[in-house]
Motif scaffolding. Structure first.
Motif, PDB file in Angstrom:
ATOM      1  N   ILE A 194       1.832  -0.910 -14.223  1.00 47.28           N
ATOM      2  CA  ILE A 194       0.821  -1.366 -14.908  1.00 47.28           C
ATOM      3  C   ILE A 194      -0.347  -0.702 -13.177  1.00 47.28           C
ATOM      4  O   ILE A 194      -1.504  -0.307 -13.298  1.00 47.28           O
ATOM      5  N   VAL A 195      -0.237  -1.591 -12.063  1.00 48.03           N
ATOM      6  CA  VAL A 195      -0.517  -2.117 -11.326  1.00 48.03           C
ATOM      7  C   VAL A 195      -1.088  -0.634 -10.234  1.00 48.03           C
ATOM      8  O   VAL A 195      -1.596  -0.160  -9.759  1.00 48.03           O
ATOM      9  N   THR A 196       0.141   0.405 -10.085  1.00 50.23           N
ATOM     10  CA  THR A 196       0.011   1.764  -9.970  1.00 50.23           C
ATOM     11  C   THR A 196      -0.467   2.321 -10.486  1.00 50.23           C
ATOM     12  O   THR A 196      -2.124   3.270 -10.031  1.00 50.23           O
TER      13      THR A 196
ATOM     14  N   ASP B 270       2.221 -10.981  -4.004  1.00 43.03           N
ATOM     15  CA  ASP B 270       1.006 -10.529  -4.411  1.00 43.03           C
ATOM     16  C   ASP B 270       1.148 -10.196  -6.274  1.00 43.03           C
ATOM     17  O   ASP B 270       2.088 -11.154  -6.403  1.00 43.03           O
ATOM     18  N   SER B 271       0.362  -9.263  -6.499  1.00 44.28           N
ATOM     19  CA  SER B 271       0.072  -8.187  -7.944  1.00 44.28           C
ATOM     20  C   SER B 271       1.811  -8.380  -8.116  1.00 44.28           C
ATOM     21  O   SER B 271       2.323  -8.012  -9.487  1.00 44.28           O
TER      22      SER B 271
ATOM     23  N   LEU C 177       0.699  -0.968   0.128  1.00 41.31           N
ATOM     24  CA  LEU C 177       0.475  -0.074  -0.050  1.00 41.31           C
ATOM     25  C   LEU C 177       0.743   1.514   0.492  1.00 41.31           C
ATOM     26  O   LEU C 177       0.778   2.423  -0.359  1.00 41.31           O
ATOM     27  N   LEU C 178       2.071   1.325   0.744  1.00 45.49           N
ATOM     28  CA  LEU C 178       2.910   2.291   0.981  1.00 45.49           C
ATOM     29  C   LEU C 178       4.066   2.412  -0.697  1.00 45.49           C
ATOM     30  O   LEU C 178       3.551   3.471  -1.391  1.00 45.49           O
ATOM     31  N   CYS C 179       4.039   1.317  -0.874  1.00 41.74           N
ATOM     32  CA  CYS C 179       5.288   1.307  -2.280  1.00 41.74           C
ATOM     33  C   CYS C 179       3.737   1.980  -3.231  1.00 41.74           C
ATOM     34  O   CYS C 179       4.768   2.946  -4.531  1.00 41.74           O
ATOM     35  N   THR C 180       2.473   1.684  -3.399  1.00 41.35           N
ATOM     36  CA  THR C 180       1.750   2.298  -4.851  1.00 41.35           C
ATOM     37  C   THR C 180       1.313   3.498  -4.452  1.00 41.35           C
ATOM     38  O   THR C 180       1.656   4.576  -5.622  1.00 41.35           O
ATOM     39  N   GLN C 181       1.795   3.837  -3.548  1.00 41.60           N
ATOM     40  CA  GLN C 181       1.752   5.456  -3.203  1.00 41.60           C
ATOM     41  C   GLN C 181       2.979   6.332  -3.133  1.00 41.60           C
ATOM     42  O   GLN C 181       3.249   7.352  -4.210  1.00 41.60           O
TER      43      GLN C 181
END
Length: 155
Positions: free
Chosen positions: A48-50, A68-69, A27-31
């Protein structure tokens, strides 16, 4: 309360179909993500994920306490639930799981990011973030910290 039904995602060149699977610290990494990564394949998958999550705040996220993804193209992934950096990764996950009171299950991405922001705002955001992932390889060399603390990608 999260839905505990399991829905698998498909991450491909054309985007994501289904629910995105994330381990808690991702969750932190996507931000924080700013276009860098371990390999070209990893960067493509992370893009793609972010992009999907940042553009779809109501996207469904399945919190998992395993790979995970994002782990899909990571060169540190040895297999399902197996990472070269397990000690560190599991510590990050445990910390985020505890502070956000997460269980495995389905959440909206927006709800998860709201919880994260509430935690960071409740105290010294930079100190709290550093305590979670300050020893991550990406923390000092990417825009991660600035992106998360400035809420750059929250819609």
């Amino acid at each position: 309360m999260p839905d505990t039904g399991s829905r698998r995602d498909t991450v491909g060149a054309n985007g994501i179909t289904g629910t995105v699977r994330l381990r808690p610290h991702h969750l932190l990494c996507t931000q924080g993500y700013s276009g860098k990564g371990y390999s070209d394949d990893f960067v493509t998958g992370m893009d793609i994920v972010t992009e999907h999550l940042r553009e779809n705040a109501d996207a469904q996220v399945e919190i998992t306490f395993s790979t995970d993804s994002i782990c899909g193209a990571c060169p540190s992934k040895y297999g399902e639930g197996l990472c070269r950096d397990d000690d560190k990764v599991l510590r990050y996950d445990a910390c985020v799981r505890e502070i956000l009171e997460l269980k495995e299950g389905i959440y909206s991405y927006h709800e998860l990011i709201d919880r994260l922001d509430t935690f960071l705002i409740a105290g010294e955001g930079e100190d709290r973030l550093y305590r979670i992932c300050g020893d991550c390889n990406w923390y000092p060399v990417s825009a991660c910290r600035e992106n998360i603390l400035s809420k750059r990608y929250v819609k």
